[in-house]
Design a protein around this motif. Structure first.
Motif, PDB file in Angstrom:
ATOM      1  N   GLN A 254     -48.440 -34.579  23.289  1.00 18.84           N
ATOM      2  CA  GLN A 254     -48.363 -34.225  21.871  1.00 18.84           C
ATOM      3  C   GLN A 254     -48.929 -32.842  21.588  1.00 18.84           C
ATOM      4  O   GLN A 254     -48.305 -32.039  20.882  1.00 18.84           O
ATOM      5  CB  GLN A 254     -49.110 -35.262  21.027  1.00 18.84           C
ATOM      6  CG  GLN A 254     -49.043 -34.980  19.530  1.00 18.84           C
ATOM      7  CD  GLN A 254     -49.712 -36.067  18.700  1.00 18.84           C
ATOM      8  OE1 GLN A 254     -49.936 -37.177  19.171  1.00 18.84           O
ATOM      9  NE2 GLN A 254     -50.049 -35.751  17.466  1.00 18.84           N
TER      10      GLN A 254
ATOM     11  N   CYS B 190     -43.000 -23.941  31.006  1.00 21.20           N
ATOM     12  CA  CYS B 190     -42.457 -24.051  29.646  1.00 21.20           C
ATOM     13  C   CYS B 190     -42.538 -22.737  28.884  1.00 21.20           C
ATOM     14  O   CYS B 190     -41.835 -22.553  27.884  1.00 21.20           O
ATOM     15  CB  CYS B 190     -43.209 -25.129  28.863  1.00 21.20           C
ATOM     16  SG  CYS B 190     -43.071 -26.772  29.575  1.00 21.20           S
TER      17      CYS B 190
ATOM     18  N   LYS C  48     -37.961 -27.910  27.816  1.00 19.86           N
ATOM     19  CA  LYS C  48     -37.903 -29.287  27.355  1.00 19.86           C
ATOM     20  C   LYS C  48     -39.289 -29.764  26.925  1.00 19.86           C
ATOM     21  O   LYS C  48     -40.290 -29.239  27.400  1.00 19.86           O
ATOM     22  CB  LYS C  48     -37.360 -30.191  28.467  1.00 19.86           C
ATOM     23  CG  LYS C  48     -35.929 -29.895  28.871  1.00 19.86           C
ATOM     24  CD  LYS C  48     -35.482 -30.841  29.964  1.00 19.86           C
ATOM     25  CE  LYS C  48     -34.035 -30.552  30.380  1.00 19.86           C
ATOM     26  NZ  LYS C  48     -33.586 -31.469  31.467  1.00 19.86           N
ATOM     27  N   PRO C  49     -39.353 -30.748  26.047  1.00 22.11           N
ATOM     28  CA  PRO C  49     -40.659 -31.283  25.638  1.00 22.11           C
ATOM     29  C   PRO C  49     -41.447 -31.795  26.837  1.00 22.11           C
ATOM     30  O   PRO C  49     -40.880 -32.290  27.813  1.00 22.11           O
ATOM     31  CB  PRO C  49     -40.279 -32.431  24.687  1.00 22.11           C
ATOM     32  CG  PRO C  49     -38.917 -32.076  24.188  1.00 22.11           C
ATOM     33  CD  PRO C  49     -38.238 -31.386  25.326  1.00 22.11           C
ATOM     34  N   THR C  50     -42.770 -31.673  26.760  1.00 25.16           N
ATOM     35  CA  THR C  50     -43.627 -32.088  27.866  1.00 25.16           C
ATOM     36  C   THR C  50     -44.043 -33.556  27.764  1.00 25.16           C
ATOM     37  O   THR C  50     -44.602 -34.098  28.698  1.00 25.16           O
ATOM     38  CB  THR C  50     -44.901 -31.241  27.886  1.00 25.16           C
ATOM     39  OG1 THR C  50     -45.678 -31.529  26.707  1.00 25.16           O
ATOM     40  CG2 THR C  50     -44.566 -29.757  27.924  1.00 25.16           C
ATOM     41  N   ARG C  51     -43.817 -34.155  26.594  1.00 25.94           N
ATOM     42  CA  ARG C  51     -44.271 -35.512  26.291  1.00 25.94           C
ATOM     43  C   ARG C  51     -45.782 -35.593  26.123  1.00 25.94           C
ATOM     44  O   ARG C  51     -46.357 -36.681  26.121  1.00 25.94           O
ATOM     45  CB  ARG C  51     -43.792 -36.520  27.343  1.00 25.94           C
ATOM     46  CG  ARG C  51     -42.275 -36.641  27.437  1.00 25.94           C
ATOM     47  CD  ARG C  51     -41.856 -37.726  28.393  1.00 25.94           C
ATOM     48  NE  ARG C  51     -40.401 -37.823  28.480  1.00 25.94           N
ATOM     49  CZ  ARG C  51     -39.748 -38.678  29.257  1.00 25.94           C
ATOM     50  NH1 ARG C  51     -40.444 -39.514  30.026  1.00 25.94           N
ATOM     51  NH2 ARG C  51     -38.433 -38.710  29.275  1.00 25.94           N
TER      52      ARG C  51
ATOM     53  N   ALA D 233     -43.735 -25.913  20.058  1.00 28.52           N
ATOM     54  CA  ALA D 233     -42.896 -25.856  18.859  1.00 28.52           C
ATOM     55  C   ALA D 233     -43.311 -24.704  17.948  1.00 28.52           C
ATOM     56  O   ALA D 233     -42.455 -24.025  17.358  1.00 28.52           O
ATOM     57  CB  ALA D 233     -42.983 -27.183  18.107  1.00 28.52           C
TER      58      ALA D 233
ATOM     59  N   ASP E  74     -46.690 -30.060  23.138  1.00 30.97           N
ATOM     60  CA  ASP E  74     -45.405 -29.945  22.443  1.00 30.97           C
ATOM     61  C   ASP E  74     -45.569 -29.307  21.064  1.00 30.97           C
ATOM     62  O   ASP E  74     -44.681 -28.581  20.597  1.00 30.97           O
ATOM     63  CB  ASP E  74     -44.745 -31.318  22.319  1.00 30.97           C
ATOM     64  CG  ASP E  74     -44.156 -31.793  23.642  1.00 30.97           C
ATOM     65  OD1 ASP E  74     -43.908 -30.937  24.513  1.00 30.97           O
ATOM     66  OD2 ASP E  74     -43.962 -33.010  23.805  1.00 30.97           O
TER      67      ASP E  74
END
Length: 210
Positions: free
Chosen positions: A61, A42, A56-59, A68, A64
């Motif tokens: 929290q 990422c 892409k988001p890692t799922r 971000a 991510d």
């Protein structure tokens, strides 16, 4: 369980029901999140700065949120991101582990004045086994899976209490460096942050004694 959560559990003192050196631990947890994002593909290193690109988001929290932060900001060196929000990440990881049932936390006041956290590890046997695995990784030889190498390297570099003695860290210096090299740029940035923190603490202590 992500790397930061594993490191938080390693940092816990089950007998005293506390997490020592929380300020230093914050740097370790930030480096763990950054290292895991690198291992997941990422983050990439561009001119000694993390670049998120179109990851892409890692799922997860925590991961991510860090991703971000980096995506929104201008390019900054890895050491900036290791230090960024290092206090709040300790609270965030602690809360995540409490929600997952791995620990329970209650507040108390030392001498009736200073707030403190009582942290109970619900599976101290599993934590003790994890400590032994990390010790074996640091003091042993041979290749390790990237995530295991990162866990051991960050725990040793962060000098988590109860993991290795100062003599053991010195004897394993080359091994720790080998493992740290596999963490990506966040590993050396953590080492510098820990060194700066120790120097600042030493200076404060010396100044206070004068």
């Amino acid at each position: 369980m992500n790397l930061a959560e594993q490191l938080f559990l390693l940092a816990c003192d089950p007998e005293k029901q506390r997490v020592p050196e929380r300020d230093k631990l914050g740097y370790v947890l930030r480096a763990a999140a950054l290292s895991e994002l690198v291992l997941r593909g990422c983050l990439a290193d561009v001119d000694d700065r993390p670049a998120a690109g179109s990851a892409k988001p890692t799922r997860d929290q925590l991961l991510d949120e860090v991703l971000a932060e980096i995506s929104r900001d201008k390019p900054r060196k890895w050491r900036y991101w290791v230090r960024k929000n290092h206090t709040s990440i300790v609270r965030e990881v602690q809360a995540a582990l409490a929600r997952a049932g791995a620990i329970s936390v209650r507040q108390r006041r030392i001498l009736g004045l200073f707030p403190s956290h009582v942290v109970t590890v619900h599976d101290p046997v599993a934590r003790a086994m994890a400590v032994q695995r990390v010790r074996a990784a640091v003091t042993g030889t041979g290749a390790l899976p990237p995530a295991d190498a990162a866990l051991a390297a960050l725990a040793a570099t962060g000098e988590l209490k109860g993991l290795l003695t100062a003599r053991e860290r010195k004897a394993s210096k080359q091994r720790i460096q080998e493992l740290l090299d596999g963490c990506g740029p966040a590993g050396p940035a953590l080492r510098k942050a820990i060194s700066d923190l120790k120097a600042a603490t030493s200076a404060a202590t010396s100044g206070g004694g004068g």
